[in-house]
Every structure is written in C-alpha cells, then in structure tokens.
Write an enzyme that holds these catalytic residues in place. Sequence first.
Site, mmCIF file in Angstrom:
data_model
loop_
_atom_site.group_PDB
_atom_site.id
_atom_site.type_symbol
_atom_site.label_atom_id
_atom_site.label_comp_id
_atom_site.label_asym_id
_atom_site.label_seq_id
_atom_site.Cartn_x
_atom_site.Cartn_y
_atom_site.Cartn_z
ATOM 1 N N SER A 1 0.849 -1.193 0.000
ATOM 2 C CA SER A 1 0.000 0.000 0.000
ATOM 3 C C SER A 1 0.890 1.251 0.000
ATOM 4 O O SER A 1 1.703 1.407 -0.903
ATOM 5 C CB SER A 1 -0.968 -0.040 1.194
ATOM 6 O OG SER A 1 -2.043 0.845 1.009
ATOM 7 N N ASP B 1 -8.822 -6.370 -4.706
ATOM 8 C CA ASP B 1 -8.484 -5.219 -3.869
ATOM 9 C C ASP B 1 -9.434 -4.055 -4.146
ATOM 10 O O ASP B 1 -9.440 -3.501 -5.239
ATOM 11 C CB ASP B 1 -7.037 -4.807 -4.141
ATOM 12 C CG ASP B 1 -6.496 -3.798 -3.139
ATOM 13 O OD1 ASP B 1 -7.298 -3.100 -2.498
ATOM 14 O OD2 ASP B 1 -5.266 -3.704 -3.014
ATOM 15 N N HIS C 1 -6.975 -6.299 0.131
ATOM 16 C CA HIS C 1 -5.941 -5.344 0.545
ATOM 17 C C HIS C 1 -5.350 -5.796 1.888
ATOM 18 O O HIS C 1 -5.753 -5.325 2.942
ATOM 19 C CB HIS C 1 -6.552 -3.942 0.662
ATOM 20 C CG HIS C 1 -5.539 -2.837 0.617
ATOM 21 N ND1 HIS C 1 -5.037 -2.335 -0.566
ATOM 22 C CD2 HIS C 1 -4.926 -2.144 1.604
ATOM 23 C CE1 HIS C 1 -4.168 -1.373 -0.298
ATOM 24 N NE2 HIS C 1 -4.082 -1.241 1.011
#
Length: 555
Positions: free
Chosen positions: A204, A444, A482
């Site tokens: 991320s 995601d 995620h």
Amino acid sequence: GLASCGGGGGGGTGFIGPVTAPPTAGTTPAAPTAQEACAGISGMSIPASMIGKPTSGAIVQSATFVATDAKDNNNGEYCAVTGIIVPATAGAPTMEFQVNLPTQWNERALHMGGGGYDGTLVTGLGPYVSQPNGTPNALKQGYVTLGGDGGHKGAVFDGTFALNDEALLNYGQLSVKKVHDVAMAIIQKRYGAKPRRFYFIGGSQGGHEGLDAAARYAADYDGVIANYPAYNLSLLQQASLYVGRALYDNGGAGWINDNKRKLLVNAVYAACDSLDGLTDGIIGNIQACNAAFNINTVKATLRCPGGTDAGDSCLSDAQINAVDKISSPYDLGFPIAGQQVFARWPLLEGGDFSFFGAGSALGFAPVPTSAATPPADALLYTIGAAHARYFVAKDPLLNPLTYEPANFKARLQELGGITEVTQQSLEAFRARGGKLILTHGTTDGLISPHNTEDYYNLQVTQFGQPAVDSFIRFFTIPGFDHGSGRYNLGYDGLAVLSNWVENGQAPDTIASVDNNAADPAAARSRPMCRWPLWPRFTGAAGTESNASSYTCTAS
C-alpha cells in the site's frame, strides 16, 4: 575498530594463553559483548551531513538489549535502537525510527514500509507484508530490520499532517531516504561494516515507499517488493472520492446498502466463480468474468422494475449508475505526473468491497456523517475526502461533495511532483542490478489491481518486455484483497527476492499459502502466477488445496 568483531568471543584477538587469563600489559582488550555494543549506541548523535536529505540531524533515544529468552521475544538476541530525526524546518514534526541489530548478523538489512497516511512507527519486529504465518521473521533470520513513521504521528487516514510542507514531502518521498541513512550510520557503528545487501518490502503506502526506494534511491537498495502500491496517490484519491460521490451525490440516490452490496457480489460469483475450473469462492479468470458478468448483466438481471428502488432484491437505475462509475475507468480530465486515467475498481470481478471487519468501502449510511466518524462513511470516500481537504485544498472545512478537482489543477499537478512515483524512472535501479517484485490481489477494493497493471505497463513501454523481464516481476493473486481476503496471500518474498538478487534466480511461478488458516501447516497453497497469467484448477477432486493442482495459464 573493535566494533567489527560483532560481539564474538575473545579468541584470536591477541590474548596470550587461555582466554580466561587476565590480559597482560600491551595486549588488545577484549571486544565488547553484544550487550556492551548495544549500550554504546545509546545517546548516539547523527549529524545532518550523514543524512542525504535535509534534516537537523538525528538522535538515538534508546538502545535496548533484548536477550533471546526475553518475554514474548521470538526474534533471537538483538539490540532495539529507537530515536528521532529532527526536521529541517521549525514547526515540522519529528520523524521516529527504529533499527534492530541482531547479534548473529547475516550482513543484510530489510527496510519495512508503512501504510495508509503513515503516522505509526514501523518497528521492524513483526513479519514483513504477506510473510507466511509461522515462519521466522527477518530479524530472527539475521537481518537488520528498520522502519519509520513516515515523518509524523496520526491515525491511519488522518491527513492533517499534509498541511505542513516538510511533513508532506517526507510522506511523499523523503522519509525512506532519511530512515535509510540513519540506519546505515547505526549499522556501521554497531558492526563496523555496511550491509552487503539492502532490501525493502512494503504494501500500500509501503508499496509506494518501495517504489521510491527503487526509483529515487537506486544506489541504496538491491531489491524491492512493492505489494499493492499507492504509487500515484493523488490520482488514486481523486478516484476514491469519485467512488464516494457516485454513492452520495443526489441525496444518496446511488447509495448501495450492505444487502444490495451482497446481492451484487453474490451475482458476480454465481456467474464467474467456476470459470477458473473450480467453484471455491475465488474468481481466477478475470477476463472470462468480464465477458460473463458486466454492467449490461447488472442491468438485465438486477434492475428493479421501472428502475426505481424497490428494496434489497434489486438495484435502482441510480444505484446501477453508481456501479457503472465504480467499475469503469475514471478520467480526471488532466494528468497528474503524466497519468490522467485511474483504472476501474474490481467491483464486478470478485471484489466484495468490505474491509477490516468493520468499515465498508461502500459505507453504512446513505449520506456522509462527518470526517470524525469513520468507518460509518464509505471508506474510499473518507480517504479521498481527507486528501481533498488536507493535501489539495489545505482547507479542513472543505465540503468534499462540492469539491471539483479541475478547480485545483495547479495544486494537484504540484502534488504530482511531491507524492507520486509515476514518472520516476527505474533506469538507475535496473542499471545497478536492482530487482523489483510487484504483487496485487485481484479483489483489492482499496487500490485497484488494474492500477498496478498500469504501472507495470508503463515500465514495458519505457524499457521493452525483455529488459523488464530482467529486473521486474509482477504477480496477481486471485481472491486477495488489501492485506486480507478470501485468499490471504502468504509467500516467502524475502527469500525469493534475495535469491534473485544474490543468486540470479528470477522468480517465475511463486509458491504461496493462505494466511487465513488457523494452523499454518494446514494452509491451502496456490501458485502465484506472473501477470497476465492466472491459476486454472487442473487437478483431481480432493486436491483443491494443493498448489500443484493449478496451472498458470493465459486462457
């Protein structure tokens, strides 16, 4: 000096006779023990001249020796060093760092990235991103591990720090370099040597930091893993806010409540789950899914009679319009760091848009509550709103529902030079033999997997496929969201990366396990396929949990 002895025994250091005998005059004193070497780092001051970006130097605030048998320690014997990097400008926040120095050092270092809007110290004491459960941490393996807080303190999506120019620049690109250089000074003091290899792993925002490491600081890093990277923060957050607007505009007419979200998600899986050869709650064949289930399917099968909202068993025209916006590319209308279009979100490809057990990407209320009460608001809206308020407009009172990016074009393009790595060339990294692994989960809903496809394609455009193959490998993982998901990716990334850098073994198909398993030994396994390949089930009944039952295929 003597620090290079690394806390080893006294033998061979110039003693006359047995090691236990008191040294006679004129002999070399014994090397410090690991505990003494650790204590010697406490209070260390690192001048600004040793840090490659503007600071007022750094201070070690603590150096704590941790014994192998210390309570809750599963990382072996090490020295935990913490401190602060003092800002270059008055009024900017300090940057916190931690560097962990194993007594049994393997002459390597691993820099670990942050997440969200940073603001929390990455200690380096836990597993790296997507490390398989139950495997020894990098520190236990003998790596120096290190991390920082991105240059400020705050909650995961608290954007207030961005009102300070130095804090914003630290977050955007400088924190990686500052923490790296401080760690190098500490490593040299402890061991009397530099690491032979320096690696970076993050996901991320930490993936963005990994790309900063490779692209901006190529001389510092030998290998990088960037998992689901937020490399184009400004465009990503304009697109995130666009999702929120799709749900909230017109008094919330497009809002998709949780029952409707499940209705849509279940319809996608009913159409697409089996297309990869196995019905198991994971959609592997995205291309076939796009043909089997798309916005036209939604209109034909899920539309409420007459298009007006008739309850949770159907979608109104306004809600279908929101689904269409979310699952289509978003065109900002002008480029930021060379990129104008953000890829579609995987809402019609298996993304279930619910996160972290509490917040939902699509929200719990048909109108935004307030910035102070996430996760009631749609998560993507909350993140995008913080970006608009604090990064772009620098106005905490800005109404994100009336914000128009075009009115802030100059500022957004300025941010492109501060927080984006989109246009930073990897040429220097490639030239010095650096290796980059990219990964992204197909479901995601926080950063679209197609966004990383776009980054990878940018590299192919610049370097050509053969050159890209020599230093970048990109893997997509069906069912992985995620940092969690129906298939929660676990793979031995550090071993794969170091093996590529140090032994020339480029990864082709990587073994992975599902970190959702309560018992790691019983976890199902799947191959990680190089994009655009995906794992088709080709095994016999009863072998669904074995990676060997899947074949990476293009069709």
